[in-house]
Design a protein around this motif. Structure first.
Motif, PDB file in Angstrom:
ATOM      1  N   MET A  57       0.680  -1.206   0.140  1.00 11.82           N
ATOM      2  CA  MET A  57       0.046  -0.064   0.005  1.00 11.82           C
ATOM      3  C   MET A  57       0.913   1.042   0.005  1.00 11.82           C
ATOM      4  O   MET A  57       0.307   2.347  -0.605  1.00 11.82           O
ATOM      5  N   ALA A  58       2.085   1.129   0.680  1.00 11.72           N
ATOM      6  CA  ALA A  58       3.034   2.398   0.631  1.00 11.72           C
ATOM      7  C   ALA A  58       3.290   2.707  -0.681  1.00 11.72           C
ATOM      8  O   ALA A  58       3.644   3.949  -0.837  1.00 11.72           O
ATOM      9  N   ARG A  59       3.565   1.692  -1.483  1.00  8.24           N
ATOM     10  CA  ARG A  59       4.124   2.036  -2.775  1.00  8.24           C
ATOM     11  C   ARG A  59       3.046   2.997  -3.470  1.00  8.24           C
ATOM     12  O   ARG A  59       3.151   3.669  -4.589  1.00  8.24           O
ATOM     13  N   VAL A  60       1.799   2.547  -3.438  1.00  9.35           N
ATOM     14  CA  VAL A  60       0.705   3.038  -3.950  1.00  9.35           C
ATOM     15  C   VAL A  60       0.637   4.527  -3.409  1.00  9.35           C
ATOM     16  O   VAL A  60       0.295   5.660  -3.983  1.00  9.35           O
ATOM     17  N   MET A  61       0.627   4.768  -2.145  1.00  7.66           N
ATOM     18  CA  MET A  61       0.464   5.952  -1.292  1.00  7.66           C
ATOM     19  C   MET A  61       1.625   7.087  -1.867  1.00  7.66           C
ATOM     20  O   MET A  61       1.580   8.125  -1.896  1.00  7.66           O
ATOM     21  N   SER A  62       2.781   6.303  -2.000  1.00  4.26           N
ATOM     22  CA  SER A  62       4.095   7.363  -2.392  1.00  4.26           C
ATOM     23  C   SER A  62       4.189   7.581  -3.980  1.00  4.26           C
ATOM     24  O   SER A  62       4.673   8.631  -4.385  1.00  4.26           O
ATOM     25  N   GLY A  63       2.943   7.162  -4.680  1.00  2.13           N
ATOM     26  CA  GLY A  63       2.785   7.235  -6.169  1.00  2.13           C
ATOM     27  C   GLY A  63       3.866   6.309  -7.078  1.00  2.13           C
ATOM     28  O   GLY A  63       3.859   6.363  -8.162  1.00  2.13           O
ATOM     29  N   GLU A  64       4.470   5.511  -6.364  1.00  7.88           N
ATOM     30  CA  GLU A  64       5.435   4.618  -7.162  1.00  7.88           C
ATOM     31  C   GLU A  64       4.391   3.637  -7.915  1.00  7.88           C
ATOM     32  O   GLU A  64       4.902   3.280  -9.173  1.00  7.88           O
TER      33      GLU A  64
END
Length: 238
Positions: A57-64
Motif C-alpha cells: 500500500m505504501a508503494r501506491v500512497m507514495s505514487g510508485e
C-alpha cells in the motif's frame, strides 16, 4: 440489569475494519494452505503474505504505483513470496485461486451473531482497504449482514487517509461523531479518532495465530474496549 454504554444513543453508524477484526485472516489462510499445499508451513505463509500488505500500500500512497485494488496488491505479494515456500511452479489458475482465498476468509466465531444484534439498532457498514468485489463476496459467503459495503475503493484512498473515515460520515450525511469505527488495530482507530469519529477496540489476541499472541491491553484513547462483537452489542444496548 445491563446498563448500556453512554455512547449507545450517541452514534448512528458502526463502520467495521474487516481483516482481523471481523474475519480471521490468519486461520483462514492456514486452512487454505492445508488443503491446497499441505507440505507448506501455513502459519509462516499466512504471516509472510500479510506482512507484504503495508509495504505494498505504501508503494501506491507514495505514487510508485497508481491506484491499485487490494486484490491486485495481494497478487503482487503472493507472486513475490511463492519462491520462499517452494511454490514458484504454481500455474496461473492455481495462483488465481489461492489469491481469492482472501474472498473466502471465515468470520470469528461470535462475529456474525454480534453483527446481527447490532444491526437491530445501528447502520452497519464495512470500512476496509479491501476492494468492493472482495468484500462483497466475503460477506455473501460468511453471512456478514452489512447494510452497506464501503471500501477504500469508493474513496480511492487507503486507511488511515482521512478521506476514508470522513467519507463514511459523508455517505450517511452525519457529523463524524455520529460514526464509530470498530477495529482490532490501534493505528486504524487513531486515524478515525483524529477525524472526529468514535472508536471501539475489539480484542483479537489470536489475529496472528496461537503462536504469536497479540497484546490486547485496553488503551484509554478509545471510547470503548470490547472482547468481541457480541460484547460490543451488549455494551451498545443491543
Amino acid at each position: 440489569m445491563i446498563v448500556a454504554h453512554a455512547l449507545a444513543g450517541e452514534v448512528d453508524v458502526l463502520a467495521f475494519d474487516i481483516f482481523g477484526t471481523v474475519v480471521d485472516w490468519h486461520g483462514s489462510i492456514v486452512r487454505e494452505l492445508a488443503q491446497l499445499q499441505p507440505q507448506v508451513d501455513g502459519d509462516a505463509f499466512a504471516r509472510a503474505w500479510r506482512a507484504g500488505y503495508q509495504p505494498a500500500m505504501a508503494r501506491v500512497m507514495s505514487g510508485e504505483l497508481g491506484w491499485t485494488l487490494i486484490d491486485d496488491l495481494h497478487r503482487i505479494i503472493l507472486d513475490g513470496i511463492l519462491p520462499q515456500f517452494g511454490l514458484e511452479a504454481l500455474d496461473e489458475e492455481a495462483r488465481r485461486h489461492l489469491n481469492r482465498a482472501w474472498h473466502r476468509l471465515d468470520p470469528w466465531p461470535e462475529a456474525v451473531a454480534g453483527l446481527q444484534r447490532l444491526k437491530r439498532k445501528y447502520i452497519l457498514c464495512s470500512l476496509s482497504n479491501g476492494n468492493l468485489g472482495l468484500l462483497t463476496r466475503m460477506a455473501k459467503r460468511a453471512g456478514l449482514p452489512w447494510d452497506c459495503v464501503l471500501s477504500a475503493e469508493v474513496f480511492r484512498a487507503y486507511k488511515p487517509d482521512p478521506a476514508t473515515y470522513l467519507g463514511v460520515a459523508r455517505v450517511f450525511d452525519l457529523p463524524p461523531a455520529r460514526v464509530m469505527l470498530v477495529a482490532a488495530h490501534h493505528d486504524d482507530l487513531a486515524g478515525a479518532r483524529a477525524c472526529g469519529l468514535r472508536t471501539a477496540y475489539v480484542e483479537r489476541p489470536l489475529e496472528f495465530g496461537a503462536g504469536h499472541v497479540k497484546d490486547v491491553t485496553a488503551r484509554p484513547d478509545n471510547d470503548m474496549h470490547t472482547k468481541g462483537l457480541e460484547d460490543l452489542a451488549g455494551q451498545l444496548g443491543c
